[in-house]
Design a protein around this motif. Structure first.
Motif, PDB file in Angstrom:
ATOM      1  N   PRO A 184       3.110  -9.560  -1.326  1.00 19.50           N
ATOM      2  CA  PRO A 184       2.033 -10.458  -1.740  1.00 19.50           C
ATOM      3  C   PRO A 184       2.574 -11.850  -2.066  1.00 19.50           C
ATOM      4  N   ALA A 185       1.760 -12.846  -1.856  1.00 22.42           N
ATOM      5  CA  ALA A 185       2.141 -14.225  -2.203  1.00 22.42           C
ATOM      6  C   ALA A 185       2.181 -14.365  -3.721  1.00 22.42           C
ATOM      7  N   ASP A 186       3.102 -15.164  -4.203  1.00 23.81           N
ATOM      8  CA  ASP A 186       3.205 -15.491  -5.631  1.00 23.81           C
ATOM      9  C   ASP A 186       3.359 -14.267  -6.537  1.00 23.81           C
ATOM     10  N   LEU A 187       4.049 -13.266  -6.086  1.00 22.96           N
ATOM     11  CA  LEU A 187       4.263 -12.066  -6.885  1.00 22.96           C
ATOM     12  C   LEU A 187       5.334 -12.345  -7.938  1.00 22.96           C
ATOM     13  N   PRO A 188       5.032 -12.110  -9.226  1.00 26.42           N
ATOM     14  CA  PRO A 188       6.014 -12.411 -10.269  1.00 26.42           C
ATOM     15  C   PRO A 188       7.061 -11.311 -10.471  1.00 26.42           C
ATOM     16  N   TYR A 189       6.992 -10.239  -9.700  1.00 30.61           N
ATOM     17  CA  TYR A 189       7.907  -9.102  -9.841  1.00 30.61           C
ATOM     18  C   TYR A 189       8.717  -8.925  -8.568  1.00 30.61           C
ATOM     19  N   PRO A 190       9.840  -8.230  -8.677  1.00 30.46           N
ATOM     20  CA  PRO A 190      10.580  -7.891  -7.453  1.00 30.46           C
ATOM     21  C   PRO A 190       9.702  -7.033  -6.536  1.00 30.46           C
ATOM     22  N   TRP A 191       9.887  -7.176  -5.244  1.00 31.32           N
ATOM     23  CA  TRP A 191       9.111  -6.437  -4.248  1.00 31.32           C
ATOM     24  C   TRP A 191      10.069  -5.672  -3.346  1.00 31.32           C
ATOM     25  N   VAL A 192       9.677  -4.433  -2.989  1.00 34.18           N
ATOM     26  CA  VAL A 192      10.400  -3.683  -1.967  1.00 34.18           C
ATOM     27  C   VAL A 192       9.380  -3.091  -1.006  1.00 34.18           C
ATOM     28  N   GLU A 193       9.816  -2.924   0.227  1.00 40.49           N
ATOM     29  CA  GLU A 193       8.909  -2.437   1.263  1.00 40.49           C
ATOM     30  C   GLU A 193       8.705  -0.935   1.163  1.00 40.49           C
ATOM     31  N   SER A 194       7.449  -0.532   1.180  1.00 38.52           N
ATOM     32  CA  SER A 194       7.090   0.882   1.147  1.00 38.52           C
ATOM     33  C   SER A 194       7.746   1.615   2.307  1.00 38.52           C
ATOM     34  N   GLY A 195       8.256   2.804   2.028  1.00 36.12           N
ATOM     35  CA  GLY A 195       8.888   3.603   3.069  1.00 36.12           C
ATOM     36  C   GLY A 195      10.362   3.319   3.275  1.00 36.12           C
ATOM     37  N   SER A 196      10.890   2.316   2.580  1.00 35.95           N
ATOM     38  CA  SER A 196      12.304   1.954   2.743  1.00 35.95           C
ATOM     39  C   SER A 196      13.176   2.791   1.809  1.00 35.95           C
ATOM     40  N   ALA A 197      14.466   2.827   2.090  1.00 33.90           N
ATOM     41  CA  ALA A 197      15.416   3.517   1.216  1.00 33.90           C
ATOM     42  C   ALA A 197      15.410   2.876  -0.171  1.00 33.90           C
ATOM     43  N   ALA A 220      12.835   1.510  -1.640  1.00 40.41           N
ATOM     44  CA  ALA A 220      11.633   1.989  -2.331  1.00 40.41           C
ATOM     45  C   ALA A 220      11.865   3.394  -2.888  1.00 40.41           C
ATOM     46  N   ASP A 221      12.506   4.253  -2.099  1.00 41.35           N
ATOM     47  CA  ASP A 221      12.827   5.600  -2.581  1.00 41.35           C
ATOM     48  C   ASP A 221      13.712   5.537  -3.815  1.00 41.35           C
ATOM     49  N   GLU A 222      14.677   4.616  -3.811  1.00 40.89           N
ATOM     50  CA  GLU A 222      15.593   4.463  -4.945  1.00 40.89           C
ATOM     51  C   GLU A 222      14.837   3.999  -6.193  1.00 40.89           C
ATOM     52  N   VAL A 223      13.965   3.024  -6.029  1.00 42.80           N
ATOM     53  CA  VAL A 223      13.183   2.496  -7.154  1.00 42.80           C
ATOM     54  C   VAL A 223      12.277   3.583  -7.717  1.00 42.80           C
ATOM     55  N   LEU A 224      11.581   4.296  -6.855  1.00 42.74           N
ATOM     56  CA  LEU A 224      10.691   5.367  -7.316  1.00 42.74           C
ATOM     57  C   LEU A 224      11.479   6.473  -8.000  1.00 42.74           C
ATOM     58  N   GLY A 225      12.662   6.769  -7.502  1.00 43.86           N
ATOM     59  CA  GLY A 225      13.490   7.820  -8.079  1.00 43.86           C
ATOM     60  C   GLY A 225      13.999   7.513  -9.474  1.00 43.86           C
ATOM     61  N   ARG A 226      14.053   6.249  -9.842  1.00 41.43           N
ATOM     62  CA  ARG A 226      14.492   5.840 -11.184  1.00 41.43           C
ATOM     63  C   ARG A 226      13.326   5.693 -12.160  1.00 41.43           C
ATOM     64  N   ALA A 227      12.134   5.559 -11.634  1.00 42.05           N
ATOM     65  CA  ALA A 227      10.976   5.203 -12.464  1.00 42.05           C
ATOM     66  C   ALA A 227      10.497   6.349 -13.347  1.00 42.05           C
ATOM     67  N   VAL A 260       5.634  11.046  -2.169  1.00 46.14           N
ATOM     68  CA  VAL A 260       5.952  12.467  -2.002  1.00 46.14           C
ATOM     69  C   VAL A 260       6.902  12.906  -3.110  1.00 46.14           C
ATOM     70  N   ASP A 261       6.970  14.198  -3.323  1.00 43.10           N
ATOM     71  CA  ASP A 261       7.751  14.774  -4.414  1.00 43.10           C
ATOM     72  C   ASP A 261       9.206  14.323  -4.429  1.00 43.10           C
ATOM     73  N   ARG A 262       9.859  14.310  -3.296  1.00 45.52           N
ATOM     74  CA  ARG A 262      11.290  14.002  -3.240  1.00 45.52           C
ATOM     75  C   ARG A 262      11.607  12.593  -3.748  1.00 45.52           C
ATOM     76  N   GLN A 263      10.614  11.717  -3.801  1.00 47.75           N
ATOM     77  CA  GLN A 263      10.832  10.346  -4.272  1.00 47.75           C
ATOM     78  C   GLN A 263      10.826  10.226  -5.791  1.00 47.75           C
ATOM     79  N   LEU A 264      10.327  11.240  -6.488  1.00 51.48           N
ATOM     80  CA  LEU A 264      10.063  11.113  -7.923  1.00 51.48           C
ATOM     81  C   LEU A 264      10.986  11.933  -8.793  1.00 51.48           C
ATOM     82  N   ARG A 265      11.201  11.445 -10.000  1.00 48.61           N
ATOM     83  CA  ARG A 265      11.899  12.226 -11.018  1.00 48.61           C
ATOM     84  C   ARG A 265      11.035  13.417 -11.406  1.00 48.61           C
ATOM     85  N   ALA A 266      11.673  14.501 -11.820  1.00 47.95           N
ATOM     86  CA  ALA A 266      10.938  15.703 -12.240  1.00 47.95           C
ATOM     87  C   ALA A 266      10.106  15.444 -13.492  1.00 47.95           C
ATOM     88  N   ASP A 267      10.502  14.450 -14.303  1.00 44.58           N
ATOM     89  CA  ASP A 267       9.785  14.143 -15.538  1.00 44.58           C
ATOM     90  C   ASP A 267       8.991  12.840 -15.469  1.00 44.58           C
TER      91      ASP A 267
END
Length: 163
Positions: free
Chosen positions: A18-31, A33-40, A55-62
């Motif tokens: 998005p234009a003028d996004l004040p946060y870091p951006w990563v592309e959906s489906g990328s490695a 993005a998987d890393e960011v989701l896995g830490r969240a 999907v489940d594999r992208q997320l922490r169990a908690d």
């Protein structure tokens, strides 16, 4: 850092930047993005997706997952495996049966049973305790009474029951 205050980081994951996004951006489906989701610890999914984008594999169990997009019984943002074994919370079970494809499809595919779905009221009253070691999925479809409550607060007309 103050006691009880934690550092928070926000990353926006989407197909396009998005234009003028004040946060870091990563592309959906990328490695990345998987890393960011896995830490969240908290993942907010707010899309018009008809098919799962998380999907489940992208997320922490908690992880706590708040799914606020996809509002029809045949669309979903979350793969059913995200809900398998999770504590699933909805505003209202009957509304979820009609509008929460994330939950309805998970039930249809055998990843979840309607009897295991809790309501927000049950959690707030303490009838259902959340387990910090388990994933929590809150699927909202938007309830008109919530909109009314928010509008009344904004307008300064808070009913006595909410004071």
């Amino acid at each position: 850092m103050l006691q009880g205050v934690r550092e928070v980081s926000v990353t926006f994951v989407s197909r396009s930047r998005p234009a003028d996004l004040p946060y870091p951006w990563v592309e959906s489906g990328s490695a990345e993005a998987d890393e960011v989701l896995g830490r969240a610890g908290l993942v907010v999914v707010a899309t018009f997706a008809g098919e799962p984008v998380v999907v489940d594999r992208q997320l922490r169990a908690d992880a706590t997952v708040l799914a606020v997009g996809a509002h029809t019984v045949d669309t979903r943002e979350l793969h059913e495996d995200v809900l398998r074994g999770a504590q699933v919370i909805v505003e209202d079970v009957e509304a979820a049966r009609r509008e929460a494809g994330d939950v309805a499809i998970a039930v249809e595919k055998g990843a979840l049973a309607w009897e295991d779905v809790a309501t927000m009221a049950e959690v707030v009253r303490g009838d259902v305790a959340l387990d910090p070691a388990r994933r929590v999925v809150f699927k909202t479809v938007g309830m008109p009474w919530e909109d009314l409550a928010v509008a009344r607060v904004i307008a300064g007309q808070v009913p006595a029951a909410f004071r």
